[in-house]
Design an enzyme around this catalytic site. Structure first.
Site, PDB file in Angstrom:
ATOM      1  N   LYS A  22       0.870  -1.231  -0.415  1.00  0.00           N
ATOM      2  CA  LYS A  22      -0.164   0.102   0.379  1.00  0.00           C
ATOM      3  C   LYS A  22       0.785   1.650   0.223  1.00  0.00           C
ATOM      4  O   LYS A  22       1.849   0.879   0.468  1.00  0.00           O
ATOM      5  CB  LYS A  22      -0.856  -0.128   0.940  1.00  0.00           C
ATOM      6  N   ASP A  67      -2.039  -1.690  10.328  1.00  0.00           N
ATOM      7  CA  ASP A  67      -2.081  -1.515   8.456  1.00  0.00           C
ATOM      8  C   ASP A  67      -2.517  -3.129   7.987  1.00  0.00           C
ATOM      9  O   ASP A  67      -2.885  -2.742   6.992  1.00  0.00           O
ATOM     10  CB  ASP A  67      -1.042  -1.985   7.852  1.00  0.00           C
TER      11      ASP A  67
HETATM   12  O1  C5P Z   1       0.042  -1.638  15.122  1.00  0.00           O
HETATM   13  P1  C5P Z   1       1.433  -2.150  14.731  1.00  0.00           P
HETATM   14  O2  C5P Z   1       2.139  -3.332  14.883  1.00  0.00           O
HETATM   15  O3  C5P Z   1       1.666  -2.248  13.324  1.00  0.00           O
HETATM   16  O4  C5P Z   1       2.729  -0.232  15.639  1.00  0.00           O
HETATM   17  C1  C5P Z   1       3.910  -0.625  15.643  1.00  0.00           C
HETATM   18  C2  C5P Z   1       3.979   1.069  16.711  1.00  0.00           C
HETATM   19  O5  C5P Z   1       3.263   2.100  15.723  1.00  0.00           O
HETATM   20  C3  C5P Z   1       3.460   0.799  17.764  1.00  0.00           C
HETATM   21  O6  C5P Z   1       3.791  -0.235  18.606  1.00  0.00           O
HETATM   22  C4  C5P Z   1       2.648   2.298  17.960  1.00  0.00           C
HETATM   23  O7  C5P Z   1       3.880   2.744  18.048  1.00  0.00           O
HETATM   24  C5  C5P Z   1       2.508   2.871  16.536  1.00  0.00           C
HETATM   25  N1  C5P Z   1       1.811   3.564  16.762  1.00  0.00           N
HETATM   26  C6  C5P Z   1       0.665   4.242  17.056  1.00  0.00           C
HETATM   27  N2  C5P Z   1      -0.344   4.882  16.558  1.00  0.00           N
HETATM   28  C7  C5P Z   1      -0.375   3.933  15.552  1.00  0.00           C
HETATM   29  C8  C5P Z   1      -0.720   2.934  15.189  1.00  0.00           C
HETATM   30  C9  C5P Z   1       0.809   2.778  15.224  1.00  0.00           C
HETATM   31  O8  C5P Z   1       1.614   5.119  17.281  1.00  0.00           O
HETATM   32  N3  C5P Z   1      -2.015   4.255  14.754  1.00  0.00           N
END
Ligand code: C5P
Length: 285
Positions: free
Chosen positions: A8, A134
């Site tokens: 994406k 994502d």
């Molecule tokens: O959800 P994911 O593991 O992809 O997110 C990785 C990191 O990115 C999270 O631990 C957080 O620190 C940050 N994040 C965030 N807000 C979001 C998505 C991700 O702060 N909406």
């Protein structure tokens, strides 16, 4: 079962607020692209499923995002067994292109079919929330507004046909660290999200392209910021209608209405960068 896992790009990325749970509330216009990994998913040959890829540094067992997705599917549905997943990586990793999330989403789709579970894409996306922010978008694909952590999805009018040049410079940016650098009250420049949505509704590619922006571009370290700006400038110079960084970077993309200009941009960027791709928009599941 063979599947492709589309990457994406973020046509927009805005950060609205920091939440109590440590995540951030986002507002992003997301677009699937034809740049994709190729996956094969099959019932496991041994007791525990494996994940093999052509990148030696990716985890091979339960820590690979595809096995985390498979476990989330089994836990949510009580269906499906262990699976072996083989991944041909074409999407660069740690690039802001959701390559790992796309692989996880493809495994959810594969398990749904292999187990005959009959879950809807929305139900699969819900399971994907536990795997990564994502993943729900990657399950649904196409063009969508992503809000909340990234899991609240509203389908949008498709991006008009175009040529997309993606360039990943050879460094990676830690997503949590980049979020840590953002002070939401100090964001001065934001994307015109409503304008991008209106331009999508009007089928106005140039209107989309000139309104794109990613607020992470303002919190990059100065030397990273200048490299991102140089790639954007090269894309625009070659005729891109607009250019922006994707996700938490470092990939940068440009949208072109003309294939010769897009090819010229690829040729020029390949003089400096290894990871340069020419692709197009991909539709929803
Ligand atoms: O959800 P994911 O593991 O992809 O997110 C990785 C990191 O990115 C999270 O631990 C957080 O620190 C940050 N994040 C965030 N807000 C979001 C998505 C991700 O702060 N909406």
């Amino acid at each position: 079962m063979e599947l492709s896992a589309n990457a994406k790009i973020n046509l927009t990325l805005d950060i609205l607020r920091k939440r109590e749970d440590g995540y951030h509330d986002l507002q992003m216009v997301m677009q699937s692209v034809t740049l994709a990994d190729a996956l094969t998913v099959a019932p496991a040959r041994e007791a525990e499923g494996q994940a093999v890829s052509d990148l030696h540094f990716l985890p091979t067992g339960g820590k690979n995002l595809v096995q985390i997705a498979a476990a989330a599917f089994r836990q949510a549905t009580g269906l499906g067994g262990e699976v072996d997943v083989s991944i041909q990586k074409h999407v660069p990793v740690c690039a802001g292109l959701a390559g790992g999330s796309a692989d996880a989403a493809a495994v959810l789709t594969a398990m749904n079919r292999l187990a005959g579970a009959g879950l809807s894409p929305a139900e699969l996306a819900k399971i994907g929330e536990r795997v990564g922010s994502d993943v729900p978008f990657c399950v649904l694909g196409g063009t969508a507004l992503a809000e909340g952590r990234g899991e609240v999805l509203t389908p949008l009018s498709p991006l008009p046909p175009c040529h997309i040049v993606v360039c990943k410079p050879p460094f990676s940016i830690s997503t949590p660290q980049l979020f840590g650098r953002v002070n939401v009250r100090k964001i001065v420049r934001r994307p015109d999200t409503a304008g991008v949505i209106a331009a999508l509704d009007a089928g106005d590619l140039a209107g989309v392209a000139r309104r794109m922006y990613n607020v992470f571009e303002d919190v990059l370290e100065p030397r990273r910021a200048s490299e991102i700006s140089e790639i954007k400038a090269a894309l625009i110079d070659c005729g891109a209608l607009g250019a922006s960084m994707s996700g938490s970077g470092p990939s940068v993309f440009g949208l072109f209405d003309d294939s010769d200009s897009a090819q010229a941009a690829c040729d020029r960027l390949r003089e400096t960068y290894r990871d340069v791709f020419l692709c197009g928009p991909a539709g929803a599941e």
